[in-house]
Every structure is written in C-alpha cells, then in structure tokens.
Design an enzyme around this catalytic site. Structure first.
Site, short mmCIF file in Angstrom:
data_model
loop_
_atom_site.label_atom_id
_atom_site.label_comp_id
_atom_site.label_asym_id
_atom_site.label_seq_id
_atom_site.Cartn_x
_atom_site.Cartn_y
_atom_site.Cartn_z
N ASP A 13 28.23 -7.62 6.86
CA ASP A 13 26.63 -8.18 6.05
C ASP A 13 27.02 -9.76 4.85
O ASP A 13 26.85 -9.49 4.27
CB ASP A 13 27.10 -6.97 4.93
CG ASP A 13 26.93 -5.33 5.06
OD1 ASP A 13 26.06 -5.14 6.25
OD2 ASP A 13 28.16 -4.93 5.05
N HIS A 41 20.89 -5.88 9.90
CA HIS A 41 19.78 -6.44 9.72
C HIS A 41 18.39 -6.52 9.01
O HIS A 41 18.04 -6.22 10.25
CB HIS A 41 20.05 -8.09 10.74
CG HIS A 41 21.19 -8.13 10.99
ND1 HIS A 41 21.46 -8.48 12.27
CD2 HIS A 41 22.99 -7.64 10.39
CE1 HIS A 41 22.98 -8.51 12.66
NE2 HIS A 41 23.63 -7.71 11.47
P1 IMO Z 1 26.83 -6.35 10.28
O1 IMO Z 1 26.58 -5.82 11.25
C1 IMO Z 1 29.59 -3.54 7.66
C2 IMO Z 1 31.84 -0.72 8.47
C3 IMO Z 1 31.98 0.28 8.27
C4 IMO Z 1 33.29 0.94 8.54
C5 IMO Z 1 33.88 0.75 9.89
C6 IMO Z 1 33.91 1.35 10.95
O2 IMO Z 1 25.77 -5.29 9.75
O3 IMO Z 1 27.65 -6.92 9.49
P2 IMO Z 1 31.74 2.53 12.51
O4 IMO Z 1 30.47 3.07 12.24
O5 IMO Z 1 31.38 0.83 12.90
O6 IMO Z 1 33.06 3.17 12.88
O7 IMO Z 1 32.71 1.92 11.05
O8 IMO Z 1 32.73 -0.68 10.42
N1 IMO Z 1 31.35 -1.50 9.91
C7 IMO Z 1 30.40 -2.53 9.36
N2 IMO Z 1 30.48 -2.57 7.73
N3 IMO Z 1 28.92 -4.19 8.54
C8 IMO Z 1 28.40 -3.90 9.03
O9 IMO Z 1 27.96 -4.34 10.51
C9 IMO Z 1 29.43 -3.01 9.97
N4 IMO Z 1 29.47 -2.30 11.38
C10 IMO Z 1 30.51 -1.33 11.01
O10 IMO Z 1 31.60 0.60 6.87
O11 IMO Z 1 33.68 0.43 7.33
MG MG Z 2 25.77 -4.19 8.25
#
Ligand code: IMO
Ligand code: MG
Length: 422
Positions: A13, A41
């Site tokens: 994020d 996104h």
């Molecule tokens: P973007 O691309 C923030 C976090 C989840 C959880 C951990 C494992 O938007 O930056 P999962 O469902 O992947 O097995 O969850 O990873 N997580 C993210 N947190 N932004 C993301 O993607 C995330 N993708 C996975 O919240 O703690």
């Molecule tokens: Mg995210």
C-alpha cells in the site's frame, strides 16, 4: 530494450498504482509477475486487484505472468467492471498459459487455516493466495493450460479437492458444479491465453517498452519479509524474473515505492508502529484503509532499517516517496535509523521474530514543515524542512528520490533527477 520495474519497498500500500498510472502513459505493456487479487490499487475511479493497472492507459496492453495466481471469476468481474466504466480492454489483455489457478476451495481453505492459527493468525486477505501457492509448490496445482483438456482437468481437480477434504474435513463445496463452471470459464478465457514467454521476449526484441507492476511488497516477501507474517510469493526483483520468464539482464530500471511513513495491514511485527496519537493522526489524515479488505491499516514512523534491507535486496535505481503531504501538520517527524539488541546495533533486519521483538528502535528526529505542500510541482516549491527530510532519506539509503507524491491527484507529483545537494 529492457523492462522497468515498480516494486513496493515496505509492507504494501505504498501507492504503487499512482506511479504505474503515470509511467504507463509511456509504455506499451504493463505486466504483473506475482501475487493475485490480494493486491489493491485504486486509480481515478478504477479499482485494480488482479489486472495490471497500466490498463487505465488505452494504448497499454496488460499481461498477467506465470508467477501470478488467478481466480478466474474475479478476473472477469474486474474486467467487466472496467468495461462498464467505459475502459475498453478488448484485445489488450493477456494471461500466461502457465499461470496457476486459484479456486473457490483455496479461498475457503485460506479462511479455515486462519481459524486454525487462532491468536497467531496472519490476517490474510482470504483470497486463497497462500493455499494456491501451496498447491503450486506441492506440484498438484492446476494451471491455465489445464483448462483446455477438460477430462484431465476434471480428474486433477477432483483429486485436489479430495486432498483438501482429507486435510480440513468435509467443508461445503460443489466439486462437480465447479467442474462444469470451469468448462464454461475456459471458453471465455481462451482468447486471453498466450505463451507469455514468447510474447514478452518478442516485445522486448522489437523495442516495445515493458513496465512490470510489483504487487504486495518487500516485507511481505516469502523469503525476505517478516516470515511467517508474509504473503506466499516472491515480491522482490527476483520475482520479476521468475514470474515473467525474463532474464536479469533484461531488467533496466528498478523503482522502489516508499511511503513517507509506514503502514501495515494484518498481523505480524511492526517495530515503528505508533499505538498513540501519532498513529491515529497518520491513519486518519492518510485515510489508511485497505482497498482490498477495507481494514484499518496500522501506522507508524518511517523505518530506514527496513528500507536498507529493501534496497539491498531489490537494488533500486531510484525511489518514489509517496504521501509526503500527510506529514504536513506534524511539529516533528521521527525516522528509525537503527535497531539495538542489548545496546549492540544489529547488522540488518533480523530473520528471527524473537530477536525482532527484543529490539530497541533508535530514532532520529527531524523538524516538521508545518505547511501544505499539496500544490508543489517542483522541488523548489517544497519548504526547507521538507527538502531536508527528502535529502536525509536519500543520503541514508544512497538512492535518489526521483518522484515525490504531494497529494492524491495524478498531477500531485514532484519529479526531480538525482540526489539533493542539501
Ligand atoms: P498491495 O499490492 C498490503 C498482506 C495481508 C496479510 C499478508 C498475507 O496492495 O500493496 P495474503 O492474502 O497475501 O496471504 O496475506 O500479506 N498483504 C498486503 N498488505 N498490501 C498488499 O498488496 C498486500 N498483499 C498481501 O494483509 O497480512
Ligand atoms: Mg493493498
């Protein structure tokens, strides 16, 4: 021609989508190499989870690489929503025939696993990401090309579901209904499916410009993140090679996206987290809610120990510092510069979470700038203390910050070349 890569440098994020949106105006292809619809996104009014966000630019072709895990109904739901909003993606979206499929049972299992973990749950997005990569690693997963031999697909699918029943008990799931559903989905997906290795190599050799959009982030990487509180894929620059089948020599530029403070969603350690007024301020001013799950994001100061670890692994050529305007009202801003255990500095970000739990975080305090920077368009428009914050980060990491996000809009981005002299 070589590819340009945009990667999340913290816990996700960071605002990767905005940079991808700006850059993709100048690129022919925007590719995803890892993760699934756990990413989120929002660009203008378009929500991207699984599809490459470069699709917002009508001349850009989207590619989903073999390293991604795809829930096909979500692929079409996202595509239909974009088309309904007037973004025509006809003929400019492709998916690798080697991409692993996420099924509804993977999502059910994701939830069951979290329940099993109880108090130490990971706080996953419950999109089935971990269970789908588990199927892949245990060599029982189904890939997109399997959809086109229905009998073999059905047999493998039944076996896969049977295995999950053995492990988790007989949860409610219509196996035969799903097999029929995937027979139809296969036909709908067929026009999008390509041999992405041939496609991307041809594109690069013809001089097409390729942008790779990282999903998730370095500290969520399966190897280098805060294991086991991570996602299940390689979110690093290494994942670009394995998730698209391009050699390291074909990666030209790696850009790290770094938020001016730190956020994290879900469970797991977060050394600079601020469970106080500062954390609340960052959460509220920064509107820190997850786009995928709507969860409130945990907030804290910028952690340069994390960033050093991130820079070593991904070798960023430059950085995009985002959401700097969220710090506008603060009197002073803290930055973590080292971790001590028993008064001794650790050489890097520790692997062992027991060690991490013991660290004393050493902060450096910088003065705030106490004015709005939202209308700044060049580095000279930024107040002195703001430039000092930028300069400090650059010098500490030895990497230039070449994009600076000063507000939510596409136009709210200050561009500069090289490191600041301050
Ligand atoms: P973007 O691309 C923030 C976090 C989840 C959880 C951990 C494992 O938007 O930056 P999962 O469902 O992947 O097995 O969850 O990873 N997580 C993210 N947190 N932004 C993301 O993607 C995330 N993708 C996975 O919240 O703690
Ligand atoms: Mg995210």
């Amino acid at each position: 021609m070589s590819a340009t890569v945009v990667l999340g440098s913290q816990w996700g994020d960071e605002g990767k989508g905005k940079l991808v949106d700006i850059l993709s105006a100048d690129f022919d292809i925007c590719a995803r190499c890892a993760g699934g619809n756990n990413a989120g996104h929002t660009i203008v009014t378009f929500a991207f989870h699984l599809l490459p966000s470069g699709l917002v630019n009508p001349q850009c072709t989207g590619l989903i690489g073999n390293g991604v895990v795809v829930h096909i109904p979500s692929f079409f739901a996202e595509l239909d929503a974009l088309q309904a909003q007037g973004l025509d993606c006809t003929g400019r979206l492709f998916i690798s025939d080697r991409t692993q499929i996420v099924f509804d049972f993977h999502q059910i299992v994701d939830g069951l696993k979290e329940v099993e973990l109880g108090g130490s749950s990971i706080g996953t997005t419950k999109k089935g990401i971990g269970p789908a990569y588990s199927s892949k690693a245990s060599r029982s997963g189904l890939r997109v090309h399997h959809l086109f031999d229905h009998e073999t697909f059905a047999a493998k699918f039944r076996k896969l579901v049977e295995g999950r029943f053995k492990r988790y008990g007989h949860f409610e799931y219509d196996t035969e209904g799903e097999i029929l559903r995937y027979k139809e989905l296969a036909e709908r997906l067929r026009p999008y499916v390509i041999d992405s290795v041939v496609y991307i190599h041809k594109a690069l050799s013809e001089g097409k410009k390729v942008l790779v959009e990282g999903a998730n982030a370095l500290m969520l990487d399966i190897d280098f993140g805060t294991y086991p509180f991570v996602t299940s894929s390689s979110t690093t620059v290494g994942g670009v090679c394995t998730g698209l089948g391009i050699p390291p020599k074909k990666i030209g530029t790696a850009i790290g996206v770094i938020k001016a403070y730190t956020t994290r969603v879900g469970g797991g350690p977060f050394p600079t987290e601020q469970l106080n007024d500062i954390g609340v301020h960052l959460q509220e001013v920064g509107r820190e809610f997850g786009t995928t799950t709507g969860r409130r994001r945990r907030c804290g100061w910028l952690d340069l120990v994390v960033m050093k670890h991130s820079c070593m692994i991904n070798g960023y050529d430059s950085l995009n510092l985002t959401k700097l305007d969220i710090l506008d009202d603060l009197d002073e801003i803290k930055v973590a510069v080292k971790y001590l255990v028993d008064e001794k500095e650790l050489p890097g970000f520790p692997a062992d979470l027991e060690v991490l739990a013991k660290v004393d975080v050493v902060y450096l305090t910088l003065p705030g700038w106490k004015q709005s920077i939202v209308s700044a368009r060049s580095i000279d428009d930024l107040p002195g203390n703001c430039q000092k914050y930028i300069g400090f980060i650059e010098r500490f990491l030895g990497v230039p910050i070449e994009w600076i996000g000063v507000g939510p809009g596409r136009e709210s981005m200050v561009k500069k070349v090289g490191m600041l002299a301050v």
